[in-house]
Design an enzyme around this catalytic site. Structure first.
Site, mmCIF file in Angstrom:
data_model
loop_
_atom_site.group_PDB
_atom_site.id
_atom_site.type_symbol
_atom_site.label_atom_id
_atom_site.label_comp_id
_atom_site.label_asym_id
_atom_site.label_seq_id
_atom_site.Cartn_x
_atom_site.Cartn_y
_atom_site.Cartn_z
ATOM 1 N N PHE A 172 -72.127 42.406 10.404
ATOM 2 C CA PHE A 172 -72.559 42.899 9.013
ATOM 3 C C PHE A 172 -73.377 44.368 9.216
ATOM 4 O O PHE A 172 -73.495 44.984 8.464
ATOM 5 C CB PHE A 172 -73.522 41.793 8.789
ATOM 6 N N LYS A 196 -60.966 40.800 8.931
ATOM 7 C CA LYS A 196 -61.620 40.159 8.388
ATOM 8 C C LYS A 196 -63.063 40.681 8.424
ATOM 9 O O LYS A 196 -63.731 40.881 9.450
ATOM 10 C CB LYS A 196 -61.781 39.025 9.311
ATOM 11 N N LYS A 200 -71.130 39.001 4.935
ATOM 12 C CA LYS A 200 -72.501 39.540 4.530
ATOM 13 C C LYS A 200 -72.245 40.593 3.534
ATOM 14 O O LYS A 200 -73.144 41.073 2.825
ATOM 15 C CB LYS A 200 -73.539 39.383 5.491
ATOM 16 N N CYS A 304 -76.699 47.918 17.319
ATOM 17 C CA CYS A 304 -76.374 47.369 18.844
ATOM 18 C C CYS A 304 -76.893 48.243 19.536
ATOM 19 O O CYS A 304 -77.018 48.029 21.030
ATOM 20 C CB CYS A 304 -74.821 46.841 18.976
HETATM 21 P P1 NAD Z 1 -71.644 37.420 13.872
HETATM 22 O O1 NAD Z 1 -71.294 37.191 15.383
HETATM 23 O O2 NAD Z 1 -72.651 36.504 13.387
HETATM 24 O O3 NAD Z 1 -70.935 37.714 13.247
HETATM 25 C C1 NAD Z 1 -69.549 38.533 13.485
HETATM 26 C C2 NAD Z 1 -68.226 38.149 12.765
HETATM 27 O O4 NAD Z 1 -67.773 36.882 13.533
HETATM 28 C C3 NAD Z 1 -68.284 37.727 11.383
HETATM 29 O O5 NAD Z 1 -67.203 38.283 10.897
HETATM 30 C C4 NAD Z 1 -68.528 36.170 11.222
HETATM 31 O O6 NAD Z 1 -67.815 35.898 10.105
HETATM 32 C C5 NAD Z 1 -67.669 35.606 12.497
HETATM 33 N N1 NAD Z 1 -68.325 34.670 13.202
HETATM 34 C C6 NAD Z 1 -69.682 34.369 13.225
HETATM 35 N N2 NAD Z 1 -69.822 33.098 13.923
HETATM 36 C C7 NAD Z 1 -68.740 32.622 14.130
HETATM 37 C C8 NAD Z 1 -68.234 31.461 14.770
HETATM 38 N N3 NAD Z 1 -69.183 30.728 14.999
HETATM 39 N N4 NAD Z 1 -66.971 31.231 14.972
HETATM 40 C C9 NAD Z 1 -66.291 32.186 14.423
HETATM 41 N N5 NAD Z 1 -66.467 33.389 13.721
HETATM 42 C C10 NAD Z 1 -67.628 33.697 13.522
HETATM 43 O O7 NAD Z 1 -72.470 38.813 14.276
HETATM 44 P P2 NAD Z 1 -73.462 39.729 12.940
HETATM 45 O O8 NAD Z 1 -74.800 38.991 12.856
HETATM 46 O O9 NAD Z 1 -72.634 39.868 11.906
HETATM 47 O O10 NAD Z 1 -73.627 40.948 13.874
HETATM 48 C C11 NAD Z 1 -74.881 41.276 14.541
HETATM 49 C C12 NAD Z 1 -74.314 41.249 16.214
HETATM 50 O O11 NAD Z 1 -73.341 42.040 16.516
HETATM 51 C C13 NAD Z 1 -75.597 41.761 17.059
HETATM 52 O O12 NAD Z 1 -75.464 40.600 18.134
HETATM 53 C C14 NAD Z 1 -75.171 42.946 17.673
HETATM 54 O O13 NAD Z 1 -75.582 43.367 18.645
HETATM 55 C C15 NAD Z 1 -73.631 42.938 17.693
HETATM 56 N N6 NAD Z 1 -73.065 44.356 17.788
HETATM 57 C C16 NAD Z 1 -72.430 44.800 18.652
HETATM 58 C C17 NAD Z 1 -71.913 46.073 18.672
HETATM 59 C C18 NAD Z 1 -71.204 46.324 19.930
HETATM 60 O O14 NAD Z 1 -70.517 47.550 19.859
HETATM 61 N N7 NAD Z 1 -71.701 46.117 21.120
HETATM 62 C C19 NAD Z 1 -71.733 46.756 17.557
HETATM 63 C C20 NAD Z 1 -72.426 46.020 16.170
HETATM 64 C C21 NAD Z 1 -72.962 44.918 16.414
#
Ligand code: NAD
Length: 519
Positions: A172, A196, A200, A304
């Site tokens: 998100f 996908k 949010k 991140c």
């Molecule tokens: P999230 O993992 O909750 O969601 C990311 C995606 O995964 C969404 O599309 C969601 O629908 C899907 N998802 C979530 N839980 C799932 C599950 N149990 N099974 C299958 N799919 C699932 O992450 P978020 O809250 O949207 O984003 C924040 C996180 O992303 C933080 O941990 C941040 O550090 C990380 N992030 C990392 C980077 C990087 O480059 N390292 C960049 C941006 C964000």
């Protein structure tokens, strides 16, 4: 309630206050070049985090709709892979122009759905736009190699071919930048794509897809399916998807990495972070304080690359008053309001979690230097706001230190020496980024040599690398081996084919069953 087409949503997204709360717009999927209304039974509300208004609704895409998206990507692949790379590049040239001219619309959508300030939202779009610009040079980036006469009359060359249908799963926090890390590189390499977006804040990805098609991307080359765990699991399991780009939390990322790898797919999985700044006593005071405040609290800590922990060699006390002074000056309000520095965090649950982790730090002995939990924002009393919070005397056994807080919370720690500070950083499970603030080249060099992190900043609060380098990550922050964009990004979305050819006009030397060598 009848579903509306994406065209009308896209117009509304520039003025979400015109959507009657009783009838939020329903987002369609993008399948085979058409925005198709979903037959989903279940829908998720997309909520403005500053107001709690429902901006739109996303479907939990059905299995049949998912299959139709994959089929359309599969069908589009043969023609797209044989389309000249120069033609594919020209579409990216057009796309970058369209993104520029739609910058305000994209930024307003991001601010409405994600909460960050309009200026920060423009940065979100711009950092993705740079990847589109990079993809405009794909002909050179995807070039193969050639060695003539590896043996008499024999030449070998390698080409980088697209994989087929690839997929992207987005978080998100950067609703425009992360989709743009993924599909422009993938499709310009000749793949077709299924995206996908985050459930949010899916609006920016929808606008970008609309622009990509206006730029000339043929039907079926880019598809969008909405949803959560089920659609993600379908992506992991699908036989036709060859590679998955993921950015998000560790729980989802490791699940996707292992489930998709078990099906033989390539995965690049960028995950969570706990980025440290190491501050030496010789650091430039003003520049360091500004960096800590900007990178600690910018985007309400939901980056991140946020600097969430500062390790002061010699202790944090001399820095605390000035840090608090600068943090107090930040304006907390809805991202849409002029001069806002900090918008809301994404959900009520995220706010509760952040506040719980702050309290757990205090309960385990951290000292509160600044507490932003009780902030009330006039006009936006229902927003998910957390003000800048600073905890000192934090130690590496505390939950607030070991968990990624993903909110505007800066933890202060103490080390006696640079070596001890580096040791603290390296013992943390995450390795996304780390920065040092110092005027000593010797210390800076030791830091960048010994530190275990993907992105390293020297007097720079961890920068997101420009697209000609790669965004990397160490330890628990990354799974896979080919990183996002840069050379590694092109390698991720292509596979090498090595061709050996013989055109000899010398007389036949008869049959030899020995292993051919070039001796
Ligand atoms: P999230 O993992 O909750 O969601 C990311 C995606 O995964 C969404 O599309 C969601 O629908 C899907 N998802 C979530 N839980 C799932 C599950 N149990 N099974 C299958 N799919 C699932 O992450 P978020 O809250 O949207 O984003 C924040 C996180 O992303 C933080 O941990 C941040 O550090 C990380 N992030 C990392 C980077 C990087 O480059 N390292 C960049 C941006 C964000």
């Amino acid at each position: 309630r009848s579903p509306v087409s994406f065209a009308s949503i896209s117009r509304l997204s520039t003025a979400s206050d015109k959507i009657p709360a009783s009838q939020p717009a329903r987002l369609p999927n993008l399948i085979g070049g058409d925005f198709v209304d979903s037959n989903a039974k279940d829908w998720i509300d997309v909520i403005n985090p500053a107001t709690q208004e429902v901006v739109s609704q996303v479907p939990l895409t059905t299995k049949d709709e998912f299959k139709a998206a994959i089929e359309s990507a599969k069908k589009a692949f043969p023609q797209w892979r044989s389309t000249p790379v120069t033609t594919r590049q020209r579409i990216m040239f057009k796309l970058q122009e369209l993104i520029r001219s739609n910058m305000d619309k994209l930024a307003l959508n991001i601010t409405t759905e994600q909460g960050k300030t309009l200026k920060d939202a423009q940065g979100d779009v711009f950092r993705g736009l740079e990847v589109v610009e990079h993809a405009c040079g794909m002909a050179s980036l995807q070039m193969g190699e050639y060695v003539a006469n590896v043996a008499n009359g024999i030449d070998t060359y390698s080409i980088r071919e697209p994989l087929g249908v690839c997929a992207g799963i987005c978080p998100f926090n950067f609703p425009a930048m992360i989709p743009l890390w993924m599909f422009p590189i993938a499709v310009t390499c000749g793949n077709t794509f299924v995206l996908k977006p985050s459930e949010k804040d899916p609006g920016a990805a929808m606008i970008l897809a609309e622009l990509a098609m206006e730029a000339g991307l043929p039907k079926g080359v880019l598809n969008i399916v909405h949803g959560t765990n089920d659609v993600v699991n379908n992506i992991c399991d699908d036989e036709d998807i060859k590679a998955i780009s993921f950015v998000g939390s560790n729980t989802a990322g490791m699940h996707i990495y292992s489930r998709a790898a078990a099906k033989g797919k390539r995965v690049q999985s960028n995950m969570g972070a706990k980025n440290h700044a190491v501050v030496l006593p010789d650091a430039n005071v003003d520049a360091t304080l500004n960096s800590l405040v900007a990178a600690g609290f910018g985007a309400a800590g939901q980056r991140c690359m946020a600097l969430s922990t500062a390790v002061f060699v010699g202790g944090s006390e001399p820095w605390e008053d000035e840090l608090v002074k600068r943090a107090r000056k930040l304006k907390i309000s809805a991202g849409i309001e002029p001069d806002t520095d900090l918008g809301p965090v994404i959900t009520k649950q995220a706010k509760d979690r952040i506040c719980r982790l702050i309290q757990s730090g205090i309960d385990s002995g951290a000292r509160v230097v600044l507490d932003g939990r009780d902030v009330v924002v006039p006009k936006y009393e229902n927003g998910n706001f957390v003000g800048p919070t600073i905890l000192a005397d934090v130690s590496s056994d505390m939950e607030c230190y070991n968990e990624e807080i993903f909110g505007p919370v800066l933890l202060l720690m103490k080390a006696e020496t640079l070596e001890e500070a580096i040791d603290i950083v390296n013992r943390n499970k995450y390795g996304n980024g780390a920065s040092i603030f110092t005027t000593s080249g010797v210390s800076a060099r030791k830091f960048h040599t010994d530190i275990e992190a993907g992105q390293v900043g020297i007097n720079v609060p961890i920068p997101v690398p420009l697209p000609f380098f790669s965004f990397t990550g160490a330890k628990a922050s990354f799974a896979g081996d080919l990183n996002f964009y840069g050379k590694a990004g092109v390698q991720f979305f292509t596979q090498i084919k090595t061709i050996t050819q013989q055109w000899k006009d010398s007389p036949s030397q008869g049959v030899s069953l020995a292993m051919p060598t070039s001796q």
